[in-house]
Design an enzyme around this catalytic site. Sequence first.
Site, PDB file in Angstrom:
ATOM      1  N   TYR A 280       0.853  -1.204   0.000  1.00 34.67           N
ATOM      2  CA  TYR A 280       0.000   0.000   0.000  1.00 34.67           C
ATOM      3  C   TYR A 280       0.869   1.227   0.000  1.00 34.67           C
ATOM      4  O   TYR A 280       1.854   1.294   0.751  1.00 34.67           O
ATOM      5  CB  TYR A 280      -0.930   0.024   1.219  1.00 34.67           C
TER       6      TYR A 280
ATOM      7  N   GLU B 103      -0.575   4.740  -0.491  1.00 33.07           N
ATOM      8  CA  GLU B 103      -1.418   5.933  -0.708  1.00 33.07           C
ATOM      9  C   GLU B 103      -0.600   7.190  -0.455  1.00 33.07           C
ATOM     10  O   GLU B 103       0.168   7.260   0.497  1.00 33.07           O
ATOM     11  CB  GLU B 103      -2.649   5.875   0.197  1.00 33.07           C
TER      12      GLU B 103
ATOM     13  N   ASP C 238      -5.931  14.088 -25.163  1.00 31.70           N
ATOM     14  CA  ASP C 238      -5.959  12.657 -24.826  1.00 31.70           C
ATOM     15  C   ASP C 238      -5.250  11.947 -25.980  1.00 31.70           C
ATOM     16  O   ASP C 238      -5.824  11.726 -27.044  1.00 31.70           O
ATOM     17  CB  ASP C 238      -7.417  12.200 -24.697  1.00 31.70           C
TER      18      ASP C 238
ATOM     19  N   THR D 226      -3.082   6.507 -22.149  1.00 25.59           N
ATOM     20  CA  THR D 226      -2.985   5.147 -21.630  1.00 25.59           C
ATOM     21  C   THR D 226      -1.591   4.631 -22.004  1.00 25.59           C
ATOM     22  O   THR D 226      -0.882   5.245 -22.807  1.00 25.59           O
ATOM     23  CB  THR D 226      -4.079   4.230 -22.216  1.00 25.59           C
TER      24      THR D 226
ATOM     25  N   LYS E  27      -1.350   0.946 -25.460  1.00 25.43           N
ATOM     26  CA  LYS E  27      -1.661   0.950 -26.896  1.00 25.43           C
ATOM     27  C   LYS E  27      -0.340   1.079 -27.670  1.00 25.43           C
ATOM     28  O   LYS E  27       0.473   0.160 -27.619  1.00 25.43           O
ATOM     29  CB  LYS E  27      -2.650   2.075 -27.199  1.00 25.43           C
TER      30      LYS E  27
ATOM     31  N   ARG F  48      -1.383  -2.326 -18.922  1.00 21.16           N
ATOM     32  CA  ARG F  48      -2.736  -1.758 -19.090  1.00 21.16           C
ATOM     33  C   ARG F  48      -2.943  -0.692 -18.025  1.00 21.16           C
ATOM     34  O   ARG F  48      -3.261  -0.998 -16.879  1.00 21.16           O
ATOM     35  CB  ARG F  48      -3.765  -2.881 -18.957  1.00 21.16           C
TER      36      ARG F  48
HETATM   37  N1  DSN Z   1     -11.414   1.080 -25.867  1.00 21.06           N
HETATM   38  C1  DSN Z   1     -10.312   1.822 -26.402  1.00 21.06           C
HETATM   39  C2  DSN Z   1     -10.168   1.594 -27.867  1.00 21.06           C
HETATM   40  O1  DSN Z   1     -10.332   0.464 -28.287  1.00 21.06           O
HETATM   41  O2  DSN Z   1      -9.874   2.509 -28.607  1.00 21.06           O
HETATM   42  C3  DSN Z   1     -10.351   3.240 -26.040  1.00 21.06           C
HETATM   43  O3  DSN Z   1     -10.441   3.361 -24.664  1.00 21.06           O
END
Ligand code: DSN
Length: 416
Positions: free
Chosen positions: A52, A54, A198, A224, A227, A233
Amino acid sequence: MFKNLKKEDLEITNIIQKEIERQQNGLVMIPSENYASKAVLEAMGTPLSNKYAEGYPHKRYYTGNQFIDEIEDIAIDRAKKLFSAEHANVQPNAGSGANLAVYMATLKPGDTIMGLKLDQGGHLTHGHKVNVSGILYNFIQYGVSKDTELIDMDEVRELALKEKPKMIVTGATAYPRVFNFEAFKKITDEIGAILFADISHFVGLCISGDHPQPFPYADIVMSTTHKTLRGPRSAFILCKESYAKAIDKAIFPGTQGGPMEHIIAAKAVCFKEAGTKKFIEYGHQIVKNAKALAQALMSEGLRLISGGTDNHLMLIDCVPLKITGRQGSEALANCEIYTNRNTIPYDPGSAFEPSGIRLGTPALTTRGMKEKEMEIIGKAIACVLKNINNSDTLRNTQKLVKELTKEYPIYQELDF
Ligand code: DSN
């Protein structure tokens, strides 16, 4: 493989093994998916998960965080360097929560924000009415022009001057072109709004220089990490120093509790990997592959939204093929080619039965495939979509996929 897991839970081990084989034996072309490196996967599966922590480095609510602090400091430092950012928060667990934290940090419920429409390439968290973003805030949605299927900056400006949003959100999940952050910044400056980027989908291309960098134009950036960045993730937020305190507060204690430090370690690893020459080459190749794939699909007579791609993804218009996006993507999945059904601009279908197929090249590029393979795959995809009920086509394509995936293995020596 999975020595301990096998002993403890054979049922789950077997299913994991089958999923690894599915990822190995298929062509992963969902543009938001990728293969994280073994180093990233190893960092995730560590006892850091037990801790933990925090709070933030050197200001924790728990004792025993000296090593956790070291790791989080490194992750922050690497993220800042990679994007020339003034501040980084590496604790967000996922993109959706991170976007909500950005809104919470800078706006009050009911404030006006502008974001790209979901059915024209945007994201649920960019103001869709069923998402908390659209419920809490007064989202005004911009779209793409009907003729060009591109974002028209004059229209964005006109809407912004009329609606006077406090924030404009840029970025998308299904837009095959690049975002002109400088042009967006001119508009936000004109109305005194915050510019929020984003960059989740094309973050890897920002690093390789194949997509414009969001800084110095954006005030706040969210991405994120799983990708085009090929990490775990998860997500992170970057911002100008003036927003740092508010962003940190909105993540913890605003929207999250204990951070996932095993995932933060994996993010540190992916930031390191993304800082290499090899990654720059990877980014260039993603775009070269996407262009080759788009060309192959169009040469076979398929219509792509906006007439092609400048990034990692493209959208096939299924209307001329007289099939829906679901029928097309399911026919491809039967050949172990994984894409996803998606709305297209001004879709005559619905969200559940849309008219497009979204596909891209990040994962195949990770496997080492190049333009030559994209040409072969593009032809095969077109053939399947034109003959979704033809069993010979299905069989031939399955055989081709087997050959290609065997030639470009992934995770063959995965050994935990
Ligand atoms: N679900 C994602 C995508 O496939 O583009 C975006 O969050």
